[in-house]
Design an enzyme around this catalytic site. Structure first.
Site, PDB file in Angstrom:
ATOM      1  N   GLU A  67       8.600  14.757  17.114  1.00 39.36           N
ATOM      2  CA  GLU A  67       9.000  14.786  15.711  1.00 39.36           C
ATOM      3  C   GLU A  67       8.089  15.744  14.939  1.00 39.36           C
ATOM      4  OE1 GLU A  67      10.264  11.542  12.397  1.00 39.36           O
ATOM      5  OE2 GLU A  67       8.271  11.286  13.248  1.00 39.36           O
TER       6      GLU A  67
ATOM      7  N   GLU B  14       9.819   0.834  10.822  1.00 39.18           N
ATOM      8  CA  GLU B  14      10.819   1.913  10.747  1.00 39.18           C
ATOM      9  C   GLU B  14      10.041   3.192  11.011  1.00 39.18           C
ATOM     10  OE1 GLU B  14      12.500   5.015   9.795  1.00 39.18           O
ATOM     11  OE2 GLU B  14      12.533   4.362   7.695  1.00 39.18           O
TER      12      GLU B  14
ATOM     13  N   GLY C 187       6.720   4.769   8.883  1.00 38.05           N
ATOM     14  CA  GLY C 187       5.858   5.916   9.153  1.00 38.05           C
ATOM     15  C   GLY C 187       5.981   6.362  10.593  1.00 38.05           C
ATOM     16  N   SER C 188       4.929   6.916  11.115  1.00 40.49           N
ATOM     17  CA  SER C 188       4.979   7.506  12.452  1.00 40.49           C
ATOM     18  C   SER C 188       4.948   6.436  13.539  1.00 40.49           C
ATOM     19  CB  SER C 188       3.803   8.460  12.649  1.00 40.49           C
ATOM     20  OG  SER C 188       2.590   7.735  12.787  1.00 40.49           O
ATOM     21  N   THR C 189       5.501   6.792  14.692  1.00 43.27           N
ATOM     22  CA  THR C 189       5.482   5.883  15.830  1.00 43.27           C
ATOM     23  C   THR C 189       4.060   5.601  16.289  1.00 43.27           C
ATOM     24  OG1 THR C 189       7.678   6.589  16.543  1.00 43.27           O
ATOM     25  CG2 THR C 189       6.258   5.613  18.219  1.00 43.27           C
ATOM     26  N   LEU C 190       3.200   6.599  16.248  1.00 43.76           N
ATOM     27  CA  LEU C 190       1.810   6.421  16.652  1.00 43.76           C
ATOM     28  C   LEU C 190       1.131   5.340  15.826  1.00 43.76           C
ATOM     29  CD1 LEU C 190      -0.546   7.476  18.439  1.00 43.76           C
ATOM     30  CD2 LEU C 190      -1.081   9.067  16.573  1.00 43.76           C
ATOM     31  N   VAL C 191       1.291   5.400  14.507  1.00 45.41           N
ATOM     32  CA  VAL C 191       0.665   4.405  13.634  1.00 45.41           C
ATOM     33  C   VAL C 191       1.358   3.056  13.795  1.00 45.41           C
ATOM     34  CG1 VAL C 191       0.140   3.804  11.242  1.00 45.41           C
ATOM     35  CG2 VAL C 191      -0.109   6.157  12.008  1.00 45.41           C
ATOM     36  N   GLY C 192       2.682   3.081  13.994  1.00 46.09           N
ATOM     37  CA  GLY C 192       3.400   1.836  14.205  1.00 46.09           C
ATOM     38  C   GLY C 192       2.867   1.059  15.398  1.00 46.09           C
TER      39      GLY C 192
ATOM     40  N   LYS D 139       0.843  -1.198   0.000  1.00 51.63           N
ATOM     41  CA  LYS D 139       0.000   0.000   0.000  1.00 51.63           C
ATOM     42  C   LYS D 139       0.872   1.240   0.000  1.00 51.63           C
ATOM     43  CE  LYS D 139      -1.888   2.479   3.240  1.00 51.63           C
ATOM     44  NZ  LYS D 139      -1.825   3.845   2.625  1.00 51.63           N
TER      45      LYS D 139
ATOM     46  N   CYS E 148      12.777  10.886   8.492  1.00 49.50           N
ATOM     47  CA  CYS E 148      12.686  10.361   9.858  1.00 49.50           C
ATOM     48  C   CYS E 148      14.003  10.473  10.605  1.00 49.50           C
ATOM     49  CB  CYS E 148      12.224   8.909   9.823  1.00 49.50           C
ATOM     50  SG  CYS E 148      13.172   7.879   8.691  1.00 49.50           S
TER      51      CYS E 148
END
Length: 500
Positions: A400, A269, A246-251, A193, A303
């Site tokens: 970030e 990552e 992507g972002s840590t939140l989404v990770g 995606k 990043c």
């Protein structure tokens, strides 16, 4: 039927045409999404519509997974020897090289990065990555393990199966290559995606993937939103591994979703707030140039950006003066301008987010030393921004920002700066500038980060692993290390003399 996007570039740096399908690429064909919906792709330099693409949902992810499973069971995986997989990767790299400038132009149009950077960094990096893993495809080997004379024991390195890959918008094609390379080399099939903000180079890659010889269903591309298609990839019970950048939140959310279904293997990552440490014996001109590259490269949308710049108190004033002068020379404008160094941020959403952090810095008492304003009347351009007089609890120091915003912080001693540098939930990258190599290496070894640059910043190589400590991720991209992300290790025990 999916639509075709055609565009003619008539710019100072590139003149040419591109044309490709904007559907979902599933089972070797472009198709409309099951629900028949579309998504607007916006040119970040103007804020205007570029094209519409087919929008995939969880239903389309399910169709793509079925295609990927069939390909894995019949024409890929253990059915195709490593040297054949390597040939396909090498061919794909060559096809990309053949349309190098076209890919760079699509990337600049879609993402807003300058054509020059896309041509000289992103596209060559993606091509090199695929060639590198093409070479690894028949070398990811197990080993014989000595036990005793009654048994033969050995390991096999086998593919995992269907892998989901979710790539970001800041380096769309390069991140696609980072994901495809090791996964395909080790024999996996893929449901990928791209970001809904920057899907165009991934779609342009689809016919090249087919031409390179990858059988239908080996690589499937599903455009869609993270909350729908991305979540479906993380949750799907027949996807055995998911990779996300992507972002840590989404990770965190992806790990949570993956744990609730089939406990799939996850590599992440994620974000960073990288320290850049400049000692008083550093080559100050080089330190200024690298610091500017560290924070403003790719419009700050990296990043690993060195956004926390720690400068020894003895040279702080001189550094700040020269660093400010350097920031003032950065040409902002049309990504296709011959001398443009910084284009727009990727979207209105990202523009608003960055400006919100700039407002936060002001309101929390930091000094806005340079920049901090919108550039121009259209598009999503932001001036290179420098804050001083900060403290460690400010949002602009801790969080970030993912934009062209840096903070310059004074330090007094080696112990002091190591403490400050490591005072972060992130640990993706770091940099140290000093002519004293003993000190530079000593400090680099004490920093809690997956990458430590010495007298440089933001320099990556395909052969060298990249990934983070702490909340900057799990696992490593690039190099031999990345092969493990897509490899299942099987132990085989063969009885030679045992009887019961």
């Amino acid at each position: 039927m999916p639509q075709t996007f055609s565009y003619e570039f008539d710019t100072p740096v590139f003149k040419g045409k591109t044309s490709f399908n904007t559907g979902l690429y599933i089972g070797g064909k472009f198709v409309d999404g099951v629900d028949g919906k579309t998504h607007d792709v916006v040119n970040p330099a103007t804020g205007k519509l570029t094209t519409k693409i087919s929008l995939g949902t969880a239903k389309d992810v399910d169709v793509a997974v079925k295609a990927a499973r069939e390909a894995y069971d019949t024409v890929w995986g253990l059915n195709t020897p490593g040297y054949e997989r390597g040939k396909c990767l090498m061919k794909l790299a060559q096809l990309m090289d053949d349309c190098h400038d076209e890919l760079a132009a699509i990337e600049a149009l879609d993402n807003g990065k300058t054509f020059t950077w896309a041509k000289t960094a992103d596209i060559p990096g993606a091509i090199q990555c695929l060639r590198y893993y093409g070479g690894w495809a028949d070398k990811n080997q197990g080993k014989v393990i000595e036990v005793d004379e009654s048994k033969l024991a050995y390991t096999r390195h086998e593919p995992i199966g269907v892998c989901g890959q979710i790539i970001p918008w800041n380096f769309p094609l390069m991140m696609m290559a980072w994901k495809l390379g090791p996964a395909l080399a080790t024999g996996n099939t893929i449901v990928l995606k791209p970001s809904e903000f920057t899907p165009l180079t991934a779609l342009r890659m689809a016919p090249l993937i087919a031409e390179a010889g990858f059988p239908p269903g080996v690589v499937n591309i599903v455009n869609g939103y993270g909350s729908d298609a991305g979540a479906a990839i993380a949750a799907h019970p027949h996807i055995e591994k998911v990779a996300f950048t992507g972002s840590t939140l989404v990770g965190r959310r992806i790990m949570e979703i993956a744990s609730q279904t089939n406990l799939k293997k996850v590599t992440l990552e994620l974000g960073g707030k990288s320290p850049n440490i400049i000692f008083d014996d550093a080559d100050i001109t080089q330190a200024v140039n690298w610091a500017a590259h560290g924070v403003f490269w790719n419009h700050g949308q990296a990043c690993c950006a060195g956004t926390r710049i720690f400068v020894h108190e003895k040279i702080y004033d001189e550094f700040l003066e020269k660093f400010t002068a350097k920031a003032k020379t950065i040409k902002i404008g049309d990504p296709f301008g011959a001398d443009t160094h910084q284009g727009p941020q990727v979207s209105q959403l990202q523009f608003d987010r960055i400006m919100g952090y700039i407002d936060s810095g002001r309101s929390e008492g930091a000094t806005l030393h340079h920049g901090g304003e919108r550039h121009g009347e259209e598009g999503f351009f932001i001036q290179p921004t420098i804050f001083t007089d900060t403290h460690s609890e400010m949002k602009i120091v801790r969080e970030e920002i993912f934009g062209p915003v840096g903070v310059v912080i004074k330090f007094s001693s080696e112990e002091d700066v190591i403490r400050q540098a490591n005072d972060s939930e992130y640990g993706l990258a770091s940099a140290v500038f000093s002519k004293n190599i003993d000190r530079a290496l000593r400090v680099a070894h004490k920093l809690h980060a997956g990458t430590a640059w010495v007298n440089c910043a933001n320099t990556l190589n395909t052969q060298v692993p990249f990934g983070g400590y702490k909340q900057s991720g799990i696992g490593r991209e690039l190099g031999e290390y990345a092969l493990a992300n897509y490899t299942a290790v099987k132990a085989v025990h063969v009885n030679l003399a045992m009887q019961i």
